[in-house]
Write an enzyme that holds these catalytic residues in place. Sequence first.
Site, mmCIF file in Angstrom:
data_model
loop_
_atom_site.group_PDB
_atom_site.id
_atom_site.type_symbol
_atom_site.label_atom_id
_atom_site.label_comp_id
_atom_site.label_asym_id
_atom_site.label_seq_id
_atom_site.Cartn_x
_atom_site.Cartn_y
_atom_site.Cartn_z
ATOM 1 N N MET A 52 0.854 -1.308 0.069
ATOM 2 C CA MET A 52 0.088 -0.071 0.159
ATOM 3 C C MET A 52 0.776 1.282 -0.093
ATOM 4 O O MET A 52 1.891 1.331 0.823
ATOM 5 C CB MET A 52 -0.810 -0.023 1.219
ATOM 6 N N ASN A 53 0.335 2.341 -0.697
ATOM 7 C CA ASN A 53 0.975 3.401 -0.706
ATOM 8 C C ASN A 53 0.019 4.698 -0.810
ATOM 9 O O ASN A 53 -0.961 4.578 0.221
ATOM 10 C CB ASN A 53 2.305 3.720 -1.525
ATOM 11 N N ASP A 54 0.158 5.650 -1.692
ATOM 12 C CA ASP A 54 -0.765 6.820 -1.521
ATOM 13 C C ASP A 54 -2.241 6.696 -1.199
ATOM 14 O O ASP A 54 -2.721 5.783 -1.981
ATOM 15 C CB ASP A 54 -0.603 7.741 -2.803
#
Length: 637
Positions: A52-54
């Site tokens: 998961m990022n942004d």
Amino acid sequence: MIRSLVMAMTLVGVLGVQDTTAVEYPDFPYPVTNYQEDNRGQFHFSSRGGWMNDVNAPLYYRGVYHLYYQHNPHGLAWDTMHWGHATSTDLVHWQQKPLALDPDVHPGDLWSGGGVVDTGNVTGLKAGDHDPIVVYSGTNGVQVFYSLDGGNTFKTFADGKKVVKPNAQTSRDPKVFWDPVAKHWGMVVWSDQGGNGADFYTSTNLLDWTFGSRYQADWLFECPDMVRMRLGNGYKWVLSDGSGEYVVGDFDGTTFHPGSPIPQKINQTTTYAGSSYYAALTFANLPTPDRVVSMAWQGENYGTVWTGNATFPVDQRLKQTPDGPRVVSTPVPEIATARVGTQSWHDQTLDSRSAKKLLAGVKAGTYELEATVDVRQAKKFGVRLHTSPDGWFDREVVYDATAQTLDGTALKPDRGKVKLRLLVDRGQLEVFGNDGEVYQSHNVNFDSLPGGDGIELFVDGKVKLESLELHELGSIWKTPGQSTLVTNIPGQWYPASGNWTDVAGGKQGQAGGDAFYLSKASGADFTLEGDVKLTSGTAAALTFRANKDASRHYTANLDAEAGVVKLWRPGRDIATKPLAIERGRSYHFKVTAAGSSLKVWVDGALMIDAVDSEQAAGQFGVNVFRGTGVFQNLHLS
């Protein structure tokens, strides 16, 4: 991976381009988990599996908060981007959902972007009861995707045509916002045209965009956000970037005018892509006027099956200070729904010895700590977290009264007092000072071994502890996994009969006869809505005013064999209305119950207006008869 791809209905959009994009993509690529892995946050959202990022396109729609995010569901490192999806009815308890955008289905690189709810159907895309949910993505040009089922699946607009093309070598991360003064939509996009900066565009229909202006600033790098906040009796606009730097100013509908060009920090930590705070966005379409809620990506938390988590959501507001307006952030008050126990202490004078003894014997792993302290006779005051009997601790939070700093960030006492608020999770620590004047987010690998869950105060000098409250926070996760059913109906759900499973499209029921899936919540007069799809067989339905085993109930169904919408209860078919039922298609049901008056709508059309007084109140649920049905977006009001 196995997919069942169904071609969308041919639509003619505003651009006059036919859309035949596959829109059903039941991919739920997540392992079963109880969310109890070492270092997994218990009240911070993390993806059930994968990278998961942004944060992308956070928004509210019909009682449900939607969190989309940059996602690699098939590995623990950044790779081909998808949009992950989770939902919540309270901003605290999140449920993992199937993929929202998938590179096997949707064109483009699917990088970060924002989204809005088209409540006025200015796009002209509405087809059924749901308002279009429109999201934006793409690098070096903006692509549009839209949902007609409440934000669960998305179609590609205009075959992926780029509706905005900034005049720059590189551009990305479109965020869309509503300007209530100019009465049109705005879009802000990061680009490197002549250096870092943000390009502004305007639109009246969310699809055709006109360039407005460019705001050039070396500090403004990727993932911009633009949000209107109240300040005193008026409003200002806050323009921020991925690292949480921001400026406050005015927006005349096309051009942003900062009050000061010198950026401040929303989160007073060292912020960069992959740090413990990055790429925050504010929620769209919130039901409370002027409320601003934000979440960000924390990149330094990981475990056996996941990488990355989201910050705990915060309310943000502007506060006027001698140095100008500043954004202050505090945990959303909905955090109270996670509290499972509270201990408190009041009106105590503490020196170094008594401070150390005050919390002796107190043990907690995940908690919220709130303290108000008079520091006028102290040099330092602080809290040591996850202490052990041998004197070890994992982290400490320090207020330096001499330097007037909280963990290195300037914080002046208010009439000699400092307010400290900590959120302590297994892999996260969030620090707030003086009602959000200080806001810091950290990933901390707290020791999960037995004996390391103590808490200790320390003082250099003397303090007056006005109040201290310790709220133990329970896990927001259900076990062993989470239902894919999106609903705001409270209470535990259970199968009264039949075979019920979670699938990508929602809750699926299968039975050779009647099968019911019920909530323990009940009601008498209400409006019940939901999406009903008969995949195969005879009938699928919404059920209401039922008893616990569904031997008594009202049920409004789609009967494909009879070709009718039917309202019935055991012993009586109350009313029917002819309708050619298409198996595999989702129909939006709305039922209103007011005393003996029972009404049923399907896709916005009133089908049944009947009277029956057999069942005055009861539980809510869904039903399938001799077949397979899928149910989603159950909403009670």
